[in-house]
Design an enzyme around this catalytic site. Structure first.
Site, PDB file in Angstrom:
ATOM      1  N   HIS A 219       0.552  -1.185   0.287  1.00  0.00           N
ATOM      2  CA  HIS A 219       0.010   0.155  -0.048  1.00  0.00           C
ATOM      3  C   HIS A 219       0.642   1.167  -0.045  1.00  0.00           C
ATOM      4  CE1 HIS A 219      -2.308   2.299   1.899  1.00  0.00           C
ATOM      5  NE2 HIS A 219      -2.184   3.262   2.906  1.00  0.00           N
ATOM      6  N   TYR A 250      -6.073   9.414   1.450  1.00  0.00           N
ATOM      7  CA  TYR A 250      -6.368  10.208   2.338  1.00  0.00           C
ATOM      8  C   TYR A 250      -5.209  10.743   2.691  1.00  0.00           C
ATOM      9  CZ  TYR A 250      -2.925   5.945   4.250  1.00  0.00           C
ATOM     10  OH  TYR A 250      -2.597   5.163   3.980  1.00  0.00           O
ATOM     11  N   ASP A 536     -29.643 -18.858  15.461  1.00  0.00           N
ATOM     12  CA  ASP A 536     -31.221 -19.641  15.957  1.00  0.00           C
ATOM     13  C   ASP A 536     -31.053 -20.960  14.781  1.00  0.00           C
ATOM     14  OD1 ASP A 536     -31.236 -18.612  13.137  1.00  0.00           O
ATOM     15  OD2 ASP A 536     -33.352 -17.901  13.378  1.00  0.00           O
ATOM     16  N   THR A 538     -33.239 -24.725  13.255  1.00  0.00           N
ATOM     17  CA  THR A 538     -34.419 -26.436  13.699  1.00  0.00           C
ATOM     18  C   THR A 538     -33.429 -27.127  13.582  1.00  0.00           C
ATOM     19  OG1 THR A 538     -34.518 -25.963  11.058  1.00  0.00           O
ATOM     20  CG2 THR A 538     -36.319 -24.288  12.414  1.00  0.00           C
ATOM     21  N   GLU A 631     -40.212 -27.739   3.967  1.00  0.00           N
ATOM     22  CA  GLU A 631     -39.342 -27.732   2.930  1.00  0.00           C
ATOM     23  C   GLU A 631     -38.318 -29.385   2.674  1.00  0.00           C
ATOM     24  OE1 GLU A 631     -36.315 -26.034   6.073  1.00  0.00           O
ATOM     25  OE2 GLU A 631     -37.117 -24.257   5.982  1.00  0.00           O
TER      26      GLU A 631
HETATM   27  C1  LIG Z   1       1.237   2.117   4.470  1.00  0.00           C
HETATM   28  C2  LIG Z   1       0.776   1.671   5.374  1.00  0.00           C
HETATM   29  C3  LIG Z   1      -0.440   2.437   6.079  1.00  0.00           C
HETATM   30  C4  LIG Z   1      -0.897   1.887   7.009  1.00  0.00           C
HETATM   31  N1  LIG Z   1      -2.107   3.101   7.814  1.00  0.00           N
HETATM   32  C5  LIG Z   1      -2.620   2.645   8.596  1.00  0.00           C
HETATM   33  C6  LIG Z   1      -3.630   3.728   9.559  1.00  0.00           C
HETATM   34  O1  LIG Z   1      -3.528   4.944   8.834  1.00  0.00           O
HETATM   35  N2  LIG Z   1      -5.036   3.053  10.260  1.00  0.00           N
HETATM   36  C7  LIG Z   1      -4.564   2.194  10.687  1.00  0.00           C
HETATM   37  O2  LIG Z   1      -5.291   2.063  10.936  1.00  0.00           O
HETATM   38  N3  LIG Z   1      -3.534   0.941   9.836  1.00  0.00           N
HETATM   39  C8  LIG Z   1      -3.409   1.630   8.931  1.00  0.00           C
HETATM   40  N4  LIG Z   1      -2.318   0.539   8.349  1.00  0.00           N
HETATM   41  C9  LIG Z   1      -2.166  -1.260   8.683  1.00  0.00           C
HETATM   42  C10 LIG Z   1      -1.634  -1.145   9.881  1.00  0.00           C
HETATM   43  O3  LIG Z   1      -0.462  -0.857  10.026  1.00  0.00           O
HETATM   44  C11 LIG Z   1      -1.328  -2.810  10.238  1.00  0.00           C
HETATM   45  O4  LIG Z   1      -2.793  -3.294  10.240  1.00  0.00           O
HETATM   46  C12 LIG Z   1      -1.220  -3.326  11.517  1.00  0.00           C
HETATM   47  O5  LIG Z   1       0.079  -2.167  11.843  1.00  0.00           O
HETATM   48  C13 LIG Z   1      -0.860  -4.257  12.089  1.00  0.00           C
HETATM   49  O6  LIG Z   1      -0.460  -4.770  13.574  1.00  0.00           O
HETATM   50  P1  LIG Z   1      -0.279  -5.968  13.741  1.00  0.00           P
HETATM   51  O7  LIG Z   1       0.428  -5.764  15.575  1.00  0.00           O
HETATM   52  O8  LIG Z   1      -1.141  -6.893  13.423  1.00  0.00           O
HETATM   53  O9  LIG Z   1       1.278  -6.364  12.791  1.00  0.00           O
HETATM   54  P2  LIG Z   1       2.585  -5.822  12.899  1.00  0.00           P
HETATM   55  O10 LIG Z   1       3.284  -5.026  13.317  1.00  0.00           O
HETATM   56  O11 LIG Z   1       3.383  -5.712  11.293  1.00  0.00           O
HETATM   57  O12 LIG Z   1       3.053  -7.319  13.657  1.00  0.00           O
HETATM   58  C14 LIG Z   1       3.326  -8.642  13.548  1.00  0.00           C
HETATM   59  C15 LIG Z   1       4.574  -8.089  14.354  1.00  0.00           C
HETATM   60  O13 LIG Z   1       4.898 -10.013  13.979  1.00  0.00           O
HETATM   61  C16 LIG Z   1       6.135 -10.480  14.157  1.00  0.00           C
HETATM   62  N5  LIG Z   1       6.681 -11.572  13.584  1.00  0.00           N
HETATM   63  C17 LIG Z   1       6.414 -12.154  12.504  1.00  0.00           C
HETATM   64  N6  LIG Z   1       6.504 -13.216  12.012  1.00  0.00           N
HETATM   65  C18 LIG Z   1       7.445 -13.621  13.205  1.00  0.00           C
HETATM   66  C19 LIG Z   1       7.828 -14.993  13.784  1.00  0.00           C
HETATM   67  N7  LIG Z   1       8.438 -15.501  12.299  1.00  0.00           N
HETATM   68  N8  LIG Z   1       8.794 -14.833  14.869  1.00  0.00           N
HETATM   69  C20 LIG Z   1       8.730 -13.717  15.459  1.00  0.00           C
HETATM   70  N9  LIG Z   1       7.850 -13.140  15.667  1.00  0.00           N
HETATM   71  C21 LIG Z   1       7.100 -12.594  14.231  1.00  0.00           C
HETATM   72  C22 LIG Z   1       6.756  -9.280  13.736  1.00  0.00           C
HETATM   73  O14 LIG Z   1       8.253  -8.782  13.619  1.00  0.00           O
HETATM   74  C23 LIG Z   1       5.420  -7.705  13.564  1.00  0.00           C
HETATM   75  O15 LIG Z   1       6.266  -7.518  14.898  1.00  0.00           O
HETATM   76  C24 LIG Z   1      -0.958   0.784   7.180  1.00  0.00           C
HETATM   77  C25 LIG Z   1      -0.725  -0.189   6.836  1.00  0.00           C
HETATM   78  C26 LIG Z   1       0.203   0.204   6.239  1.00  0.00           C
HETATM   79  C27 LIG Z   1       1.371  -0.518   5.309  1.00  0.00           C
END
Ligand SMILES: Cc1cc2nc3c(=O)[nH]c(=O)nc-3n(C[C@H](O)[C@H](O)[C@H](O)COP(=O)(O)OP(=O)(O)OC[C@H]3O[C@@H](n4cnc5c(N)ncnc54)[C@H](O)[C@@H]3O)c2cc1C
Length: 800
Positions: A219, A250, A536, A538, A631
C-alpha cells in the site's frame, strides 16, 4: 505468575494490546516474542501513519475503534485532531450521509459540513472542489510505536516477559494441543499460543497446519516536502486527518509536510513466505521500494484537492505491507484443529486495542462480553473461502474496493460462479438474476415472472432500494400468497447430528426441548455462556439418535464440533444435498399427488421421510414465508429430478419459482428474525422477541444460568416498525433529535402494502403506536412501532 502459560507471537500493535489486556485480567504468565527489535519491530505497526477513522458499516468494528481511541488517549499515544471525510461527487455526498447515519446508529458523534464549513475545518482544501464533508471530532492520529511501547511497559510491570530478536521457527503440538514455541533462542513451553504476526500470519499458522485466509498487499504511502501553507507549523498536526475517498486517498500532517496514503493503484499482493527477514530488509521487512509510477494519479489528484501542494514535491515514499482478508474483517479466534492455537490477525491500528480487549476476554472468560465477534471469528469461512486462489483474488479486490460505495446487496463479481444448486440450470432457463451468499448463486428474482407484474399495484422504491430490485420481486411475493412457489433453500446450512449421545448433546447446546418423538421439529437457539444468541436453529428428529439441524453458517458447525463428546458425530450435509421450499396456499394440492405420505396428517413443525415421485426426500413442514408448505430435502444427485417433478405437477396450480427478494419481504411480514442481521451474539432471546424458543424448565443448557438474570432486566427490544419508505438496514432511529436505536432488516411488505423495518430500540420506546423517525441519507422517514406479526397473526395459513 498466574493463568496458563501464553506465548504471543508478534509485538506489533495487536500483540502489545493483547499482552496488556491479558495481564490486566490477571494472566501474567505471558511471553511476547518478536523477531525484530521492540517497540519498532519492522512490522506494519512500525511505519503505519496511524490515521484512525472510526466510522464503519460494522457496529463491532466501530466499537473496537472507539475503544482504541479511548485507550490511546489514556496512554498519551493519540493526537485527537478529528477526522474529515470529504465528497467531490454527489454519490459520495450521499454516502457521507449514509456514514453519518451509521455513526448515529453506533453512537459516535459526527457532523455533516457544507463546503465552506469543510474548508474552515481543513484550510488546505480547495473550496471549489469539495461538495461537503463529514466531521468526526474524536478521530485522530494514533502513535502506533508509542502505543506498543506503552502497552508493553504496562504488561511488563505486571510480570509479562518481552523477548525481542526471537524468531519463531516452529510450534510443536501434542495430542491435538500446542506444546512449545520453538525460537532461534530455544523453546518456550505454552498452553496457549496467540499468533499476532500480522503479514507473517499465514506462515506462522502453517506451523500448526492451519490455512489462514489472509494476503499481504503493498500500500503506497508518500510524504511531501514542505507545503507552503504549513510552513512554520510547530505542532505535528493541527488539522483533522482527511479522507478523499472519491480518489482513494487519505492525508495527515507531519509538521510542515503531508503524508498521503493511496488505495487507487493496482493491487500488489505478496506471499508471506517472500517477506524479507529483519536483517535482510533494506528499511524494514514490511516496507518495499516505492514505485512512483503507481502514485502518479494520486499526486495529480492531491494537487487538485489541496492547491498548496502544487508547489511542493513528493520527497519520500514506501510501498508498505499490511494484511487483507476476503471480507475486509479481521481473523480472530482459536484454530478448530489445534487446541490452544489462537490468532488475532488482519487488524488495523484503528481496531487494535479493541481486538486486544476482545481476545483477552475471550481467552480469560471463555467468551467476549464487550464486542459481538460473529463477523470476525476465524472459523466463519466455508471450505472454498480458504482456497489460496480465492483468498488472493478477494484480498486484491477488497484492496481496490476499500473506499468504494458498496450497496448492501452488491454481490462479489469474481470468482463466480462457485457453488450452484442442482436447480441452477432450470433457474437460468427461467431468467434468474443471481446474487451470491457463502459462494452460492442465489436467485433474487426470475425474469420469467415478468408477466405477473401487469395489473398489480407495485410502488417504486427510492434510488437505493431500487438497486438489485425489480417489480418482479413484488409479483413473486404476492403470487406466493395467492398460489404456490418454489424457493431454492439449498444455501441454508444443514448439519447431521447423530450417535448415542446426540439427544443429551442437543439438549445441552440448544434452548429447546428436542427430546420429543421422531418426526418432531423444534425451533430453538444456541446461546453462549452469557446468554447471548449464537444462532437460531431448527432441530428435526429423524430417528431415535438422528437429527437434522437447520443452521446459519460455519460458526454453528464449529460450535457443535467444539462441544461434541466422543459419542456424537456432526456432519455438514449442505454440499451434498439440496432443498426446495414449496410454499403457498396451493402447496398441498401440488405435492400431495406426488407422495404416499399423508400430508394433512403431517402437522406444522413435523417432518417425515418419504418419496416425491422417484425421489427420496425429507420433508419438514416449516415455512419462513408464513405459508402452508414444506422444506423438501434430497441428495444433490436427485435435486434436478425433484425440481422437475414439482415443476411439472405445479403447472396446473400456477406454480412459479420465486427468489430471495420475495422471501425477505414475506419473512418480515411474518416477523421471522434472521441471525446475523436482526440479532447477534450481543442480544439475548428475550430482547430479540424469541423468549418462546427458550425452555428454561427442561434442565440445564449453555446460557441458561445467565438467562435467568437477563430475563428480568430487558432494557432494549427488537421492534417492528411500519415506515413511509423502504430503507436498507443499519439506519439510525431517532426519537426527536435523539438517536435511540438502529434498523436491522428492512423491506416492502407486498401483502400488507407497507414498508417494514425491524429495529433495536430502548424497551420504553418499543410500544405499538410509538412514533419515531429513521435517518435515511439526508432525509427523515416517519416510522411507527407496530404490533407483530404484521401478517396472519392467527397462523391460519401455516396451520391450514
Ligand atoms: C503504508 C501503510 C499505512 C497504514 N496506515 C494505517 C492507518 O493509517 N491506520 C490504521 O489503522 N492502519 C494502517 N495500516 C495498517 C496497520 O499498520 C496494520 O494493520 C497494523 O499495524 C498491524 O498490526 P499487527 O500487530 O497485526 O502487525 P505488525 O505490526 O506487523 O506486527 C506483527 C509482528 O509479528 C512479528 N513476527 C512475525 N513473524 C514472526 C516470527 N516468526 N517470529 C517472531 N516474530 C514474528 C513481526 O516482527 C511483527 O513485529 C497501514 C499499513 C500500511 C502498510
Amino acid at each position: 505468575m498466574t493463568g496458563p502459560s501464553v506465548v504471543i507471537i508478534g509485538a506489533g500493535v495487536v500483540g502489545a494490546a493483547l499482552a496488556d489486556e491479558l495481564s490486566a485480567r490477571g494472566w501474567t504468565d505471558v511471553t511476547v516474542v518478536d523477531q525484530g527489535d521492540v517497540p519498532a519491530t519492522g512490522g506494519s505497526s512500525s511505519h503505519a501513519p496511524g490515521l484512525v477513522f472510526q466510522i464503519n458499516g460494522s457496529k463491532t468494528m466501530t466499537e473496537m475503534a472507539r475503544y482504541t481511541v479511548e485507550k490511546f488517549v489514556e496512554l498519551d499515544s493519540f493526537h485527537q485532531v478529528g477526522g474529515l471525510e470529504v465528497a467531490t461527487t454527489p454519490e459520495r455526498l450521499a454516502e457521507l450521509h449514509r456514514r453519518h447515519g451509521w455513526a448515529a446508529s453506533w453512537g459516535i458523534e459526527t457532523h455533516l459540513l457544507s463546503p465552506e464549513e469543510s474548508v474552515a475545518r481543513h484550510s488546505l482544501l480547495d473550496p471549489g472542489t469539495v461538495l461537503g464533508g463529514l466531521h468526526i471530532p474524536t478521530d485522530g492520529l494514533a502513535k502506533a510505536v508509542k502505543a506498543v511501547d506503552a502497552q508493553l511497559a504496562r504488561a511488563r510491570s505486571r510480570g509479562v516477559r518481552v523477548l525481542p530478536r526471537h524468531e519463531v521457527l516452529d510450534i510443536t503440538t501434542e495430542g491435538g494441543r500446542v506444546k512449545t514455541v520453538v525460537t532461534d533462542h530455544g523453546e518456550l513451553p505454552a498452553d496457549i499460543v496467540v499468533c499476532c504476526a500480522g503479514i507473517w500470519g499465514p506462515k506462522v499458522a502453517r506451523m500448526v497446519g492451519m490455512e489462514l485466509p489472509l494476503v499481504p498487499l503493498a500500500h503506497q504511502l508518500a510524504w511531501t516536502g514542505q507545503v507552503p501553507d504549513l510552513a512554520g507549523q510547530t505542532v505535528e498536526a493541527s488539522r483533522p486527518i482527511l479522507r478523499h475517498q472519491d480518489a482513494d486517498l487519505y492525508y495527515r500532517e507531519r509538521f510542515d509536510t503531508l503524508g498521503i496514503g493511496y488505495y487507487g493503484h493496482r493491487p500488489m499482493p505478496v506471499s508471506a513466505d517472500d517477506i524479507l527477514s529483519v536483517d535482510e530488509a533494506e528499511v524494514m521487512p514490511s516496507v518495499l521500494t516505492f514505485t512512483p509510477d503507481d502514485f502518479a494519479d494520486a499526486w495529480t489528484e492531491t494537487r487538485r484537492l489541496l492547491p498548496s501542494t502544487r508547489s511542493a514535491k513528493v520527497e519520500e515514499g514506501i510501498n508498505g505491507l499490511f494484511s487483507f482478508t476476503t471480507d475486509h474483517l479481521p481473523l480472530l479466534g482459536e484454530s478448530r484443529d489445534v487446541a490452544g492455537f489462537w490468532v488475532a490477525e488482519a487488524v488495523w491500528v484503528t481496531h487494535s486495542a479493541g481486538v486486544g480487549r476482545a481476545m483477552a476476554e475471550w481467552l480469560v472468560d471463555g467468551h467476549c462480553g464487550s464486542f459481538d465477534l460473529h463477523e470476525c471469528d476465524v472459523n466463519r469461512f466455508e471450505p472454498h473461502q480458504i482456497a489460496p486462489d480465492y483468498v488472493r483474488a478477494r484480498g486484491c479486490q477488497n484492496y481496490v474496493e476499500v473506499y468504494d460505495i458498496i450497496h448492501p446487496l452488491q454481490p462479489m463479481e469474481e470468482p463466480r460462479p462457485l457453488r450452484t444448486s442442482p436447480f441452477h440450470v432450470r433457474q437460468r432457463e427461467l431468467g434468474a438474476t443471481f446474487l451470491e451468499a457463502s459462494g452460492w448463486e442465489r436467485p433474487q428474482w426470475y425474469e420469467a415472472n415478468a408477466p405477473l407484474v401487469a395489473g398489480r399495484d407495485i410502488p417504486t422504491p427510492g434510488d437505493w432500494a431500487a438497486r438489485h430490485w425489480s417489480p418482479i420481486v413484488a409479483a413473486e411475493a404476492q403470487a406466493t400468497r395467492e398460489n404456490v412457489a418454489l424457493y431454492d433453500m439449498t444455501a441454508l446450512k444443514r448439519l447431521e447430528v447423530g450417535g448415542p449421545g446426540a439427544v443429551a448433546f442437543l439438549q445441552r447446546l440448544t434452548t429447546g426441548d428436542v427430546d420429543k418423538a421422531v418426526g418432531s421439529v423444534t425451533y430453538c437457539l444456541l446461546l453462549d455462556v452469557d446468554g447471548g444468541i449464537r444462532s437460531d436453529v431448527t432441530v428435526a428428529r429423524l430417528g431415535p439418535q438422528e437429527f437434522q439441524v437447520g443452521a446459519n453458517g460455519n460458526l454453528d458447525l464449529d460450535w457443535f464440533e467444539r462441544h461434541r463428546p466422543a459419542d456424537v458425530f456432526v456432519r455438514d450435509l449442505t454440499p451434498g444435498t439440496c432443498c426446495v421450499g414449496v410454499w403457498g396456499p396451493k402447496a398441498r394440492d401440488l405435492v400431495q399427488p406426488l407422495t404416499r405420505a399423508d400430508l394433512r396428517a403431517l402437522r406444522y413443525f413435523r417432518g417425515t421421510r418419504t418419496h416425491i415421485g422417484n425421489v427420496p426426500v425429507t420433508m419438514l413442514r416449516l415455512s419462513y414465508v408464513g405459508e402452508l408448505g414444506w422444506e423438501i430435502y434430497t441428495t444433490a444427485d436427485l435435486g434436478l429430478k425433484l425440481w422437475d417433478t414439482l415443476w411439472e405437477a405445479g403447472r396446473d396450480h400456477g406454480v412459479i419459482a420465486a427468489g430471495r427478494g420475495a422471501f425477505t419481504s414475506l419473512r418480515l411480514e411474518k416477523g421471522y428474525r434472521s441471525f446475523g442481521t436482526d440479532m447477534t451474539f450481543e442480544h439475548d432471546p428475550y430482547e430479540a422477541g424469541l423468549g418462546f424458543a427458550v425452555k428454561l424448565d427442561k434442565g440445564d443448557f449453555i446460557g441458561r444460568e445467565a438467562l435467568l438474570a437477563r430475563k428480568e432486566s430487558v432494557t432494549r427490544r427488537l421492534a417492528c416498525l411500519l415506515t413511509d419508505e423502504v430503507v436498507m438496514g443499519r439506519e439510525p432511529v431517532y426519537d426527536g433529535d435523539r438517536p435511540v436505536g438502529y434498523v436491522t432488516s428492512a423491506a416492502y411488505g407486498h401483502t400488507i402494502g407497507r414498508a417494514i423495518a425491524y429495529a433495536w430500540l430502548p424497551a420504553s420506546l418499543a410500544t405499538p403506536g410509538r412514533r419515531l423517525h429513521l435517518g435515511y441519507f439526508d432525509r427523515r422517514v416517519e416510522a411507527v412501532v407496530a404490533e407483530e406479526p404484521l401478517f396472519d397473526p392467527a397462523m391460519t395459513r401455516l396451520r391450514g
